[in-house]
Design an enzyme around this catalytic site. Structure first.
Site, short mmCIF file in Angstrom:
data_model
loop_
_atom_site.label_atom_id
_atom_site.label_comp_id
_atom_site.label_asym_id
_atom_site.label_seq_id
_atom_site.Cartn_x
_atom_site.Cartn_y
_atom_site.Cartn_z
CB CYS A 84 36.14 32.55 42.32
SG CYS A 84 35.36 33.87 43.27
CG HIS A 329 39.55 34.13 46.88
ND1 HIS A 329 40.05 33.76 45.65
CD2 HIS A 329 38.19 34.06 46.77
CE1 HIS A 329 39.05 33.47 44.84
NE2 HIS A 329 37.91 33.65 45.48
#
Length: 385
Positions: A84, A329
Site C-alpha cells: 500500500c 484507496h
C-alpha cells in the site's frame, strides 16, 4: 546533488470506474498533469518516469503499461510495487533520482483498477495462499489493533469513530473523493460489523483511481512554475512479516522508523508539520499513526481527537482530502494522490479543504505483511520554500 521540487500535479476523480479501462485511468491522469503545470509541460522534457501499481487488474506489470497509455516510448520507466506504500515509494524513488542528478524532470504516476476482479480480493488471496488460515484479512488485522488500543489505553470506541466522521465530512468538500457523504459517530457505530470493533464506516471503500505529479531539480523548477514545492525529506522502512512483539499490536514500528528518517533528512520534527495526509485504510490506523508520527504521545491518540487537533481548523489538520476512508484507496495511486494534495495545500490551492497558511506538509503510507500488517512504511515531507 540538487534539491528535488514538485512542480505539477494532476488526478482524476476516484470511484468505481467500471466504464473506464486501466489505460484510460493512466491517460486521463497524465493529461490532467499536462493541463495543470502552470507554464506548460512538453512531454519531451520528461527524461524518466516512475510508475506505481500493484497491478490488481493484471493489465500491465511493467513500465510499458505507462508508456503505452502516455506515448512516452523512449523514456526509461521503472515500475514500483511496495504494497500500500507503492505510490509514495514511487515518488520517493523519483525524488532520489532527481536529487542525485540522474534525472532532471521525472514523472511519477500511480494507478490501480480495484473493481474489475471477478473473484474478489479475499477469494483471490485464499486461492493463491492455501497455507494461510481463513479469516486472515485486513479488517481482522486492524480490528485486532483497535481492540488492543481500547484495552491498553483510555481510547474509546467513540474516539475511533470520530476519525471516520471527520474524514467523511472533509470528503464532501473534496472534488475527487469517491464517497461524498457525512455521517455521525452513531452512524459509524451502527453500520454493519466488519471485524470487531470495526464497522463498515470504519473501513475505506474499494476504489479505482490514478494520479500524476512532476518532480524536477531546483535549477529547472521555475521553467514549469513560479510556485514550486521542495521535497524536504523522505524515509522508508521495512519490518518483519511476522512481528510478534506485543507493542507492535498497538503501533507500527515501520512508521516510526520511516518518519524518523524523513524528519532527520528534512531537519524538521513533528512539531513543524502544518498539514498531513496519512494512511487511514481503517479509522484505527489514523489514530495509531498520530502517535507513530509524533503528533502526540503514545496512547494519547484518542485525546488528540477529542481536542479537535486533526480537524480542518485544528492545530494539526490530518487528511483534509477525506483520506482513504472517503477519497478511496486505489493502491498504486493512493500515495501519489496524497502528494498531490499536500502540493496543493502548500500552494494555497486546496479549495474548500484548504488549511490555514501551511508551510510544511507530510505524506504517509503503510503496507501489508503476512501475519502482521504495516510491515512497510513510507513518509515524505514537503516544504514551501
Amino acid at each position: 546533488m540538487t534539491e528535488p521540487y514538485v512542480v505539477g500535479a494532476g488526478m482524476i476523480d476516484f470511484g468505481e470506474l467500471y466504464e473506464q479501462s486501466f489505460d484510460d485511468l493512466i491517460e486521463d491522469a497524465y493529461i490532467s498533469l499536462l493541463d495543470n503545470v502552470d507554464k506548460g509541460l512538453d512531454p519531451s522534457d520528461i527524461d524518466a518516469a516512475w510508475y506505481g501499481t500493484i497491478d490488481i487488474a493484471n493489465e500491465g506489470s511493467s513500465g510499458s503499461a505507462l508508456a503505452h497509455a502516455t506515448g512516452l516510448f523512449e523514456t526509461p520507466i521503472t515500475r514500483v510495487e511496495n504494497a500500500c506504500a507503492t505510490g509514495s515509494d514511487a515518488f520517493r524513488n523519483a525524488a532520489q533520482a532527481v536529487k542525485a542528478g540522474d534525472a532532471e524532470v521525472a514523472l511519477v504516476l500511480g494507478a490501480e483498477k480495484m473493481t474489475d476482479s471477478t473473484e474478489g480480493l479475499i477469494a483471490s488471496a485464499a486461492l493463491e495462499r492455501l497455507w494461510r488460515g481463513r479469516g486472515v484479512t485486513m479488517p481482522a488485522y486492524f480490528g485486532m489493533r483497535a481492540t488492543r488500543h481500547l484495552d491498553v489505553y483510555d481510547t474509546t470506541r467513540e474516539q475511533i469513530a470520530e476519525i471516520s466522521v471527520k474524514n467523511h465530512e472533509n470528503g464532501t468538500k473534496y472534488p475527487h473523493a469517491h464517497q461524498q457523504f457525512e455521517c455521525t459517530v452513531e452512524d459509524v457505530k451502527e453500520s454493519p460489523t466488519v471485524s470487531y470493533p470495526l464497522n463498515l464506516y470504519d473501513c475505506c471503500p474499494i476504489t479505482d483511481g490514478a494520479c500524476a505529479v512532476l518532480v524536477t531539480s531546483e535549477e529547472r523548477a521555475h521553467e514549469f512554475t513560479d510556485d514550486p514545492i521542495r521535497v524536504a525529506g523522505y524515509g522508508l522502512a521495512s519490518d518483519s512479516f511476522q512481528r510478534g512483539a506485543p507493542e507492535a499490536l498497538s503501533n507500527f514500528p515501520a512508521t516510526r522508523q520511516a518518519s524518523s528518517q524523513a524528519y532527520e533528512r528534512a531537519g524538521l520534527g513533528p512539531e513543524d508539520i502544518d498539514v498531513a495526509e496519512v494512511h487511514d485504510c481503517f479509522s484505527i490506523t489514523e489514530l495509531i499513526t498520530y502517535e507513530d508520527l509524533g503528533f502526540c504521545a503514545e496512547g494519547e491518540g484518542g485525546q488528540f481527537v477529542d481536542d479537535g487537533k486533526p480537524h480542518l481548523d485544528g492545530e494539526k489538520p490530518v487528511n483534509p482530502s477525506g483520506g482513504l476512508l472517503s477519497k478511496g484507496h486505489p493502491i498504486g495511486a493512493t500515495g501519489v494522490a496524497q502528494i498531490a494534495e499536500i502540493f496543493e495545500q502548500l500552494r494555497g490551492e486546496a479549495g474548500d479543504v484548504q488549511v490555514d497558511d501551511p508551510e510544511v506538509g507530510l505524506q504517509h503510507n503503510i503496507g501489508i505483511g503476512r501475519n502482521a500488517t504495516g510491515a512497510v512504511s513510507c513518509v515524505n515531507v514537503l516544504e514551501r520554500p
